[in-house]
Motif scaffolding. Sequence first.
Motif, PDB file in Angstrom:
ATOM      1  N   HIS A  28       0.865  -1.113  -0.100  1.00 31.08           N
ATOM      2  CA  HIS A  28      -0.047  -0.264   0.067  1.00 31.08           C
ATOM      3  C   HIS A  28       0.842   1.311  -0.054  1.00 31.08           C
ATOM      4  O   HIS A  28       0.425   2.423  -0.461  1.00 31.08           O
ATOM      5  CB  HIS A  28      -0.743   0.056   1.261  1.00 31.08           C
ATOM      6  N   ARG A  31       1.162   2.798  -3.659  1.00 32.01           N
ATOM      7  CA  ARG A  31       0.136   3.373  -3.875  1.00 32.01           C
ATOM      8  C   ARG A  31       0.249   4.731  -3.322  1.00 32.01           C
ATOM      9  O   ARG A  31      -0.153   5.871  -3.935  1.00 32.01           O
ATOM     10  CB  ARG A  31      -1.182   2.886  -3.598  1.00 32.01           C
ATOM     11  N   ASP A  34       2.448   7.485  -5.139  1.00 30.36           N
ATOM     12  CA  ASP A  34       2.209   7.843  -6.546  1.00 30.36           C
ATOM     13  C   ASP A  34       2.487   9.316  -6.849  1.00 30.36           C
ATOM     14  O   ASP A  34       3.207   9.462  -7.617  1.00 30.36           O
ATOM     15  CB  ASP A  34       0.821   7.476  -6.615  1.00 30.36           C
ATOM     16  N   VAL A  82      -3.347  -2.859  -6.542  1.00 28.16           N
ATOM     17  CA  VAL A  82      -2.505  -1.682  -6.107  1.00 28.16           C
ATOM     18  C   VAL A  82      -1.533  -1.069  -7.356  1.00 28.16           C
ATOM     19  O   VAL A  82      -1.664   0.067  -7.609  1.00 28.16           O
ATOM     20  CB  VAL A  82      -1.653  -2.004  -4.806  1.00 28.16           C
ATOM     21  N   GLN A  85      -3.794   0.548  -9.809  1.00 21.52           N
ATOM     22  CA  GLN A  85      -4.308   1.932  -9.621  1.00 21.52           C
ATOM     23  C   GLN A  85      -3.335   2.962  -9.547  1.00 21.52           C
ATOM     24  O   GLN A  85      -3.931   4.237  -9.612  1.00 21.52           O
ATOM     25  CB  GLN A  85      -5.027   1.787  -8.051  1.00 21.52           C
ATOM     26  N   VAL A  86      -2.223   2.880  -9.493  1.00 26.56           N
ATOM     27  CA  VAL A  86      -1.166   4.007  -9.426  1.00 26.56           C
ATOM     28  C   VAL A  86      -1.052   4.633 -10.984  1.00 26.56           C
ATOM     29  O   VAL A  86      -0.998   3.861 -11.792  1.00 26.56           O
ATOM     30  CB  VAL A  86       0.132   3.428  -9.039  1.00 26.56           C
TER      31      VAL A  86
END
Length: 113
Positions: A28, A31, A34, A82, A85-86
């Motif tokens: 995490h 993320r 980022d 994860v 999503q970045v």
Amino acid sequence: LTRLSKLDTKQSILVSLDRYGLLSNFVHGLRDADADLQAVLRPDPDDLNALYVYEAKMSFLIRLAQTRQGADKLLESRLIPVLSQVDFIDARPEADESFLGECSLAFFLTSTL
């Protein structure tokens, strides 16, 4: 740690990393970094520390993924969602116009001679 975990047949290091939430914290943290990693892509970044931390984390996670148990733990800690999503993975470095101008001029001068 990864070298020790490969030698450890009981995978106690990997189990400890998972049990205390350190592995999911590493995942995490990717993320959360980022914005800092996107800032590194500017022409003259202020701080490259985020890049060095990212490289160290990814090296560690890659080494963990080399074993079946490590790969399973990484999947359980939701590494793939994860990473999807970045935004820094899809980002491209910003072009420095002054640098590009110097390179174009140098290329033009050498090609005409």
